[in-house]
Every structure is written in C-alpha cells, then in structure tokens.
Design an enzyme around this catalytic site. Sequence first.
Site, PDB file in Angstrom:
ATOM      1  N   GLU A 318       0.832  -1.213   0.000  1.00 43.30           N
ATOM      2  CA  GLU A 318       0.000   0.000   0.000  1.00 43.30           C
ATOM      3  C   GLU A 318       0.874   1.274   0.000  1.00 43.30           C
ATOM      4  O   GLU A 318       0.723   2.148  -0.840  1.00 43.30           O
ATOM      5  CB  GLU A 318      -0.901  -0.023   1.245  1.00 43.30           C
ATOM      6  CG  GLU A 318      -1.808   1.173   1.321  1.00 43.30           C
ATOM      7  CD  GLU A 318      -2.439   1.391   2.690  1.00 43.30           C
ATOM      8  OE1 GLU A 318      -2.221   0.561   3.606  1.00 43.30           O
ATOM      9  OE2 GLU A 318      -3.136   2.390   2.855  1.00 43.30           O
ATOM     10  N   HIS A 319       1.761   1.381   1.014  1.00 39.25           N
ATOM     11  CA  HIS A 319       2.660   2.542   1.094  1.00 39.25           C
ATOM     12  C   HIS A 319       4.074   2.094   0.760  1.00 39.25           C
ATOM     13  O   HIS A 319       4.548   1.111   1.323  1.00 39.25           O
ATOM     14  CB  HIS A 319       2.714   3.111   2.512  1.00 39.25           C
ATOM     15  CG  HIS A 319       1.402   3.515   3.065  1.00 39.25           C
ATOM     16  ND1 HIS A 319       0.710   2.743   3.961  1.00 39.25           N
ATOM     17  CD2 HIS A 319       0.648   4.617   2.863  1.00 39.25           C
ATOM     18  CE1 HIS A 319      -0.414   3.359   4.302  1.00 39.25           C
ATOM     19  NE2 HIS A 319      -0.485   4.491   3.644  1.00 39.25           N
TER      20      HIS A 319
HETATM   21  N1  LIG Z   1      -5.996   0.960   3.297  1.00 37.65           N
HETATM   22  C1  LIG Z   1      -6.119   2.192   3.733  1.00 37.65           C
HETATM   23  O1  LIG Z   1      -6.136   3.130   2.933  1.00 37.65           O
HETATM   24  C2  LIG Z   1      -6.243   2.495   5.195  1.00 37.65           C
HETATM   25  C3  LIG Z   1      -6.205   3.799   5.631  1.00 37.65           C
HETATM   26  C4  LIG Z   1      -6.415   4.061   6.986  1.00 37.65           C
HETATM   27  C5  LIG Z   1      -6.660   3.013   7.862  1.00 37.65           C
HETATM   28  N2  LIG Z   1      -6.677   1.735   7.399  1.00 37.65           N
HETATM   29  C6  LIG Z   1      -6.970   0.609   8.270  1.00 37.65           C
HETATM   30  O2  LIG Z   1      -8.229   0.822   8.865  1.00 37.65           O
HETATM   31  C7  LIG Z   1      -8.322  -0.058   9.974  1.00 37.65           C
HETATM   32  C8  LIG Z   1      -9.079   0.621  11.112  1.00 37.65           C
HETATM   33  O3  LIG Z   1      -9.484  -0.443  11.935  1.00 37.65           O
HETATM   34  P1  LIG Z   1     -10.201  -0.277  13.319  1.00 37.65           P
HETATM   35  O4  LIG Z   1     -10.548  -1.639  13.781  1.00 37.65           O
HETATM   36  O5  LIG Z   1      -9.382   0.567  14.195  1.00 37.65           O
HETATM   37  O6  LIG Z   1     -11.512   0.575  12.994  1.00 37.65           O
HETATM   38  P2  LIG Z   1     -12.771   0.295  12.075  1.00 37.65           P
HETATM   39  O7  LIG Z   1     -13.631   1.494  12.234  1.00 37.65           O
HETATM   40  O8  LIG Z   1     -12.371  -0.113  10.712  1.00 37.65           O
HETATM   41  O9  LIG Z   1     -13.515  -0.946  12.719  1.00 37.65           O
HETATM   42  C9  LIG Z   1     -14.150  -0.858  13.945  1.00 37.65           C
HETATM   43  C10 LIG Z   1     -15.409  -1.702  13.886  1.00 37.65           C
HETATM   44  O10 LIG Z   1     -15.087  -3.059  13.663  1.00 37.65           O
HETATM   45  C11 LIG Z   1     -16.118  -3.835  14.157  1.00 37.65           C
HETATM   46  N3  LIG Z   1     -15.563  -5.055  14.757  1.00 37.65           N
HETATM   47  C12 LIG Z   1     -14.568  -5.134  15.645  1.00 37.65           C
HETATM   48  N4  LIG Z   1     -14.337  -6.424  15.987  1.00 37.65           N
HETATM   49  C13 LIG Z   1     -15.216  -7.163  15.283  1.00 37.65           C
HETATM   50  C14 LIG Z   1     -15.462  -8.568  15.192  1.00 37.65           C
HETATM   51  N5  LIG Z   1     -14.762  -9.461  15.891  1.00 37.65           N
HETATM   52  N6  LIG Z   1     -16.441  -8.986  14.352  1.00 37.65           N
HETATM   53  C15 LIG Z   1     -17.131  -8.082  13.623  1.00 37.65           C
HETATM   54  N7  LIG Z   1     -16.943  -6.772  13.677  1.00 37.65           N
HETATM   55  C16 LIG Z   1     -15.983  -6.306  14.492  1.00 37.65           C
HETATM   56  C17 LIG Z   1     -16.879  -3.021  15.157  1.00 37.65           C
HETATM   57  O11 LIG Z   1     -18.206  -2.884  14.712  1.00 37.65           O
HETATM   58  C18 LIG Z   1     -16.205  -1.657  15.148  1.00 37.65           C
HETATM   59  O12 LIG Z   1     -17.150  -0.616  15.069  1.00 37.65           O
HETATM   60  C19 LIG Z   1      -6.902  -0.454  10.342  1.00 37.65           C
HETATM   61  O13 LIG Z   1      -6.724  -1.807   9.962  1.00 37.65           O
HETATM   62  C20 LIG Z   1      -6.060   0.438   9.456  1.00 37.65           C
HETATM   63  O14 LIG Z   1      -4.839  -0.137   9.108  1.00 37.65           O
HETATM   64  C21 LIG Z   1      -6.483   1.477   6.080  1.00 37.65           C
HETATM   65 ZN   LIG Z   2      -0.975   5.164   8.633  1.00 33.09          ZN
END
Ligand SMILES: NC(=O)c1ccc[n+]([C@@H]2O[C@H](COP(=O)([O-])OP(=O)(O)OC[C@H]3O[C@@H](n4cnc5c(N)ncnc54)[C@H](O)[C@@H]3O)[C@@H](O)[C@H]2O)c1
Ligand SMILES: [Zn+2]
Length: 441
Positions: A318-319
């Site tokens: 990705e990066h």
């Molecule tokens: N590819 C990209 O461009 C990019 C950019 C920024 C962030 N990201 C990624 O975004 C992600 C953010 O993740 P996060 O978890 O902090 O927030 P998120 O908002 O993506 O997910 C949180 C939600 O996941 C759900 N959840 C948690 N555990 C669960 C389970 N066991 N079963 C079903 N649902 C469940 C809950 O409903 C919760 O509200 C990170 O993996 C980060 O690396 C990717």
């Molecule tokens: Zn980051």
Amino acid sequence: MAEYLKRGKPETERAEDDAKTRAVVEATLADIEARGDAAVRDLAAKFDNYTPESFRLTQDEIDALIAELSPCELADIKFAQEQVRNFAQAQRDSMLDIEVETMPGVILGHKNIPVQSVGCYVPGGKFPMVASAHMSVATASVAEVPRIIACTPPWQGKPNPAVIAAMHLGGAHEIYVLGGIQAVGAMAIGTETIDPVHMLVGPGNAFVAEAKRQLFGRVGIDLFAGPTETMVIADDTVDAEICATDLLGQAEHGYNSPAVLVTNSRKLAEETLKEVDRLLEILPTRDTASVSWRDYGEVILCADHDEMLAVANDIASEHVQVMTDRDDWYLEHMTCYGALFLGARTNVSNGDKVIGTNHTLPTKKAGRYTGGLWVGKFLKTHSYQQITTDEAATLIGEYGSRLCMLEGFVGHAEQCNVRVRRYGGVNVPYGQGAPYRDAAE
Ligand SMILES: NC(=O)c1ccc[n+]([C@@H]2O[C@H](COP(=O)([O-])OP(=O)(O)OC[C@H]3O[C@@H](n4cnc5c(N)ncnc54)[C@H](O)[C@@H]3O)[C@@H](O)[C@H]2O)c1
Ligand SMILES: [Zn+2]
C-alpha cells in the site's frame, strides 16, 4: 535470489484468517438484509456497546461536538482539508469532458458525472481516524457528489468530536455514529431509517474491507482498502533509525499490518532489526506494533536495485517509502503500489494526515489493478454519440448493417438498414446486410 532475514506468517495462515472474516461478514450482512434497523442496533450494541436513541446526529449535536475542539485543533483540521481539497481540485481539473468529430458528421463524446450518493466510512475502532474524513468526504465534495453520508464508530462510548468536525467541514450531508459491518451494510443495503447509497468508499479493518467487497455489485466501491501495509525501500544512504521508525510508524495501525524492509545493504538490514527491537521497548503503541511486526514484519535482502524493484512490484504494498541514491528511478519503474513517498525528507504519515494526497489506498495486492481513492473515483465517465448528416448515417449504417449480419444479428442490422433506406435512399432488402461498396467507388 532475495534472502529473508525475517519472515512474516506463512500465506496459508493468512488465508485462514481471511476465510474466517469472510464467513462472519456474510452472516452479518444477511442479518442486516433480513432485519434492517433492528439488526444494526443489535450489532452496534454487541461490537461497540453503543445504544443511542438515533445513530444519526442532529445539527445541534454536531455543533456541540465541534464546540468541544480547541481553536488549534480546528485550525489543524482545516489546514489538512485545504491541502486535500487543493490537490483533489487539481486532479478534477485534469479530467475533461470531451467531444470529437471522428469523421464528418460523426460526433463522439464523454461526460464525467458525479456518483449521485456515496457512503463514506471513517474508521475509528483503534484510533479515531480524523484524516479519513478528509480523504473521502472532502474529496467527494470536490467531485460535487449531491448526497454524501458518513459513518464512524463511537469513540470511548460517544461520537469523537474531531472526526465529526472533519466530516461536517468536509461537506457530509448526513452523519451517523455507526461502525464496522453494520455501518457499510446499512449504507449499501438501506434500512428503515437510512436510504441506501450508490457507492461505498473509505478504509477500514478487515471486516469493513471484506464487507465492502461482498457488497460490490449491489453498490459500487472505491477499492479494497483494508489493514494498512508499509514497505521501506532503502540503501545505505539512510540509517537504521529512520527505517525502523518508518516500519513501526505504520505497524501500529493494528495487529495485522505488514511492514517490510527491502534493501541491498546487509548492514542496514541487520541494524534495522536491532533498532526495531529497541524502539519496541519504548513505543507507547508497542502492544499492537509488536504483534504486527512479529506476525507480518519482513526484512528482505536483495542483490541490487533491479532485484529490489522486482520484489517491491511483486509485493505491491500500500505505502512504499523510497530512500535510496536513485529515488526518481523507482518513480519511473515502480508499477504496482498504493502510493510512493520519495526521499528521506518525506514519510508515510505526511500522506496519512496532512500533505494532500489521498490516504485511502489499495491493500492485499490491489495495487496491481488500481490506485487509491481520488476525485476520479467519484466521477462516472459516460459516453454518447450523435450523427448529424445523412451521409454519415448512411456510411456508418452500411458498415453497421454488414457487421451485424456477420454475427447473425438480423434485428440489429435492421436498425441500421432502416436508416440507410431513409437517409441514404439505398434499398437494403429487409433481413439482409447492406451491399458492399468499395472505398474507391
Ligand atoms: N488501506 C487504507 O487506505 C487504510 C487507511 C487508513 C486506515 N486503514 C486501516 O483501517 C483499519 C481501522 O481499523 P479499526 O478496527 O481501528 O476501525 P474500524 O472502524 O475499521 O472498525 C471498527 C469496527 O469493527 C467492528 N468489529 C470489531 N471487531 C469485530 C469482530 N470481531 N467482528 C465483527 N466486527 C468487528 C466493530 O463494529 C467496530 O465498530 C486499520 O486496519 C487500518 O490499518 C487502512
Ligand atoms: Zn498510517
């Protein structure tokens, strides 16, 4: 052959994790489909322990949350959004509607039309990702999307003021405090209280990314933007501290964020391994970063820059942070990645938070077939055609008639024939192709 000084989990184990995620998402989306708001409510209670009267924020609630921010916080958010808007606007300006006359009387064109309603997911499980609101909401608003709705999970039991401010300032028309599969499911499928959207955008954890993938077809999606990945391509022009910092800086996103060093320097590789261990003792987010590093961290030693390039294109991270004596050479030759960060002066977190390029980027090798989110993803390019002279209607009609018959499409051929008879006065018998006229005639 590249030598692995450190390897991550084997592919088979990664595939098992993916299969589990797929099954959870499938069942959850079916539940939302069957029970609508009731299912969304149960899921928000189960995963986020959140049970508000309404998931949608009122204008008064939004204003009150924004008032919680300090002037500096608000100014910082506005600065970042200005950078994102400026670059998105320059990209928008590069996309032209076109209309050309390809031969006399034949007009072909395309128009870029905004997607009419989008659902922006702003992650907030582990960190309240304020910046993701700029990337999706503000960019959609540069594209002039008429209905922009935004969802984010609660943060420590309530809406996060900075995320909500960024959504509002970015131009969201509806804001919901809803996370995970239930958020993207509700936005795409629709419920009693949420009108379904035409397209889902924004990053998220493995559940969110997989839910978007499963909903694709029913609605559009921007791309597969799951757990963050980072790669550092470095030679001995940089030191281990900067490489280790850049690897761990992105490994802290979660428990499943690959961080890979690709280098042609054994000394740098070995020193970076040591430096990562040293930093993991003091990094406040080591609980996640150390697990990502243990399970997904890799150090790949290559013979030379050609091999580094081949390895990097194959991984399609990705990066990709490039710190070498030939950064422009990588810019010229890299073909598969999310975004490039060129030179030691810049870094991935600039792109994540402030510099103006979009941080929603392809993961799991999606960089082989798409770049990241950008204003163009919110625009649909539609073609049109027009014939303005009898001569052109006849000429294209005659070719068309015969080419339809070549495939056996008699009804299609008649669509052309009726024009050839009417505008060209040429008698083409019903159910046949037009006679062949040599160009010389
Ligand atoms: N590819 C990209 O461009 C990019 C950019 C920024 C962030 N990201 C990624 O975004 C992600 C953010 O993740 P996060 O978890 O902090 O927030 P998120 O908002 O993506 O997910 C949180 C939600 O996941 C759900 N959840 C948690 N555990 C669960 C389970 N066991 N079963 C079903 N649902 C469940 C809950 O409903 C919760 O509200 C990170 O993996 C980060 O690396 C990717
Ligand atoms: Zn980051």
